[in-house]
Motif scaffolding. Structure first.
Motif, PDB file in Angstrom:
ATOM      1  N   THR A  60       0.849  -1.191   0.000  1.00  0.00           N
ATOM      2  CA  THR A  60       0.000   0.000   0.000  1.00  0.00           C
ATOM      3  C   THR A  60       0.882   1.238   0.000  1.00  0.00           C
ATOM      4  O   THR A  60       1.906   1.271   0.692  1.00  0.00           O
ATOM      5  CB  THR A  60      -0.888   0.022   1.268  1.00  0.00           C
ATOM      6  OG1 THR A  60      -1.616  -1.198   1.340  1.00  0.00           O
ATOM      7  CG2 THR A  60      -1.861   1.180   1.241  1.00  0.00           C
ATOM      8  N   LEU A  61       0.483   2.246  -0.763  1.00  0.00           N
ATOM      9  CA  LEU A  61       1.174   3.528  -0.774  1.00  0.00           C
ATOM     10  C   LEU A  61       0.121   4.622  -0.787  1.00  0.00           C
ATOM     11  O   LEU A  61      -0.685   4.696  -1.723  1.00  0.00           O
ATOM     12  CB  LEU A  61       2.087   3.654  -2.000  1.00  0.00           C
ATOM     13  CG  LEU A  61       2.829   4.977  -2.184  1.00  0.00           C
ATOM     14  CD1 LEU A  61       3.722   5.277  -0.979  1.00  0.00           C
ATOM     15  CD2 LEU A  61       3.645   4.944  -3.464  1.00  0.00           C
ATOM     16  N   VAL A  62       0.090   5.447   0.276  1.00  0.00           N
ATOM     17  CA  VAL A  62      -0.885   6.538   0.386  1.00  0.00           C
ATOM     18  C   VAL A  62      -0.188   7.790   0.903  1.00  0.00           C
ATOM     19  O   VAL A  62       0.888   7.722   1.493  1.00  0.00           O
ATOM     20  CB  VAL A  62      -2.061   6.170   1.331  1.00  0.00           C
ATOM     21  CG1 VAL A  62      -2.856   5.002   0.778  1.00  0.00           C
ATOM     22  CG2 VAL A  62      -1.575   5.865   2.730  1.00  0.00           C
ATOM     23  N   LEU A  63      -0.840   8.934   0.699  1.00  0.00           N
ATOM     24  CA  LEU A  63      -0.371  10.194   1.267  1.00  0.00           C
ATOM     25  C   LEU A  63      -1.124  10.460   2.551  1.00  0.00           C
ATOM     26  O   LEU A  63      -2.297  10.104   2.679  1.00  0.00           O
ATOM     27  CB  LEU A  63      -0.629  11.352   0.303  1.00  0.00           C
ATOM     28  CG  LEU A  63       0.174  11.373  -0.990  1.00  0.00           C
ATOM     29  CD1 LEU A  63      -0.223  12.582  -1.823  1.00  0.00           C
ATOM     30  CD2 LEU A  63       1.666  11.388  -0.717  1.00  0.00           C
ATOM     31  N   ALA A  64      -0.452  11.118   3.500  1.00  0.00           N
ATOM     32  CA  ALA A  64      -1.096  11.456   4.768  1.00  0.00           C
ATOM     33  C   ALA A  64      -0.562  12.792   5.261  1.00  0.00           C
ATOM     34  O   ALA A  64       0.579  13.160   4.989  1.00  0.00           O
ATOM     35  CB  ALA A  64      -0.831  10.366   5.802  1.00  0.00           C
ATOM     36  N   SER A  65      -1.415  13.501   6.004  1.00  0.00           N
ATOM     37  CA  SER A  65      -0.972  14.755   6.609  1.00  0.00           C
ATOM     38  C   SER A  65      -0.452  14.513   8.023  1.00  0.00           C
ATOM     39  O   SER A  65       0.246  15.352   8.581  1.00  0.00           O
ATOM     40  CB  SER A  65      -2.108  15.774   6.629  1.00  0.00           C
ATOM     41  OG  SER A  65      -3.213  15.251   7.338  1.00  0.00           O
ATOM     42  N   SER A  66      -0.764  13.359   8.605  1.00  0.00           N
ATOM     43  CA  SER A  66      -0.205  12.962   9.903  1.00  0.00           C
ATOM     44  C   SER A  66      -0.169  11.436   9.959  1.00  0.00           C
ATOM     45  O   SER A  66      -0.903  10.760   9.247  1.00  0.00           O
ATOM     46  CB  SER A  66      -1.028  13.541  11.055  1.00  0.00           C
ATOM     47  OG  SER A  66      -2.360  13.091  10.977  1.00  0.00           O
TER      48      SER A  66
END
Length: 169
Positions: A60-66
């Motif tokens: 899995t590869l996702v963007l996150a702000s925290s």
């Protein structure tokens, strides 16, 4: 009747000779069979094959702000606001990584111009783990399409695991 009498005389000496011949024939046949069986099914001695090492993979590869303390995404995002100082994380769930390997994120514009790079050395191996790789966006990056590409150990196509395209704006 005459034919049968001509073949076998019937005396004890003839019978003993026949028994001896038959007994010897059985022993020879057994030896031949055993040798043939062993030659047919015996494996020649060989060199042991090396143990296969599995290559790291990215599930899995996702963007996150925290992110959480284990590197998993806490607030998943699909695009980035490019105003002000902020940090964006590429959260990658990696499998089959070994202790000491380095996970690298290359942040770039869609045309391939690198804008940032972040890396993390793995302190422990394991079947599956999260790695959070930050991009410190100081100031306001230009709006547009960007990508983050994840590598293990070094930045080259053979070590690339996956990439993610996103918008900044």
């Amino acid at each position: 009747m005459l034919v049968l009498a001509a073949c076998v005389s019937g005396d004890a000496a003839d019978q003993e000779q026949m028994e001896t011949r038959e007994a010897t024939r059985g022993a020879v046949l057994g030896e031949i069979q055993a040798t043939d069986f062993a030659a047919r099914f015996r494996q020649p001695p060989g060199t042991p094959k090396p143990t296969a090492t599995t290559a790291p993979g990215l599930d899995t590869l996702v963007l996150a702000s925290s992110v959480n303390s284990d590197g998993s995404p806490l607030q998943q995002i699909s695009s980035v606001s490019g105003f002000g100082a902020s940090t964006v994380y590429a959260c990658a769930r990696i499998s089959n990584a070994r202790s000491g390997q380095k996970v690298i994120a290359v942040w770039s514009t869609i045309d391939g111009t690198e804008v940032a790079r972040s890396e993390q050395k793995l302190d422990a191996g394991g079947f599956e783990r999260w790695v959070a790789l930050p991009w410190q966006m100081n100031g306001s990056p230009l709006g547009g399409t960007y990508a983050v590409t994840i590598y293990v150990d070094k930045v080259d196509p053979a070590h690339e695991l996956n990439s993610l395209v996103f918008r900044v704006g």
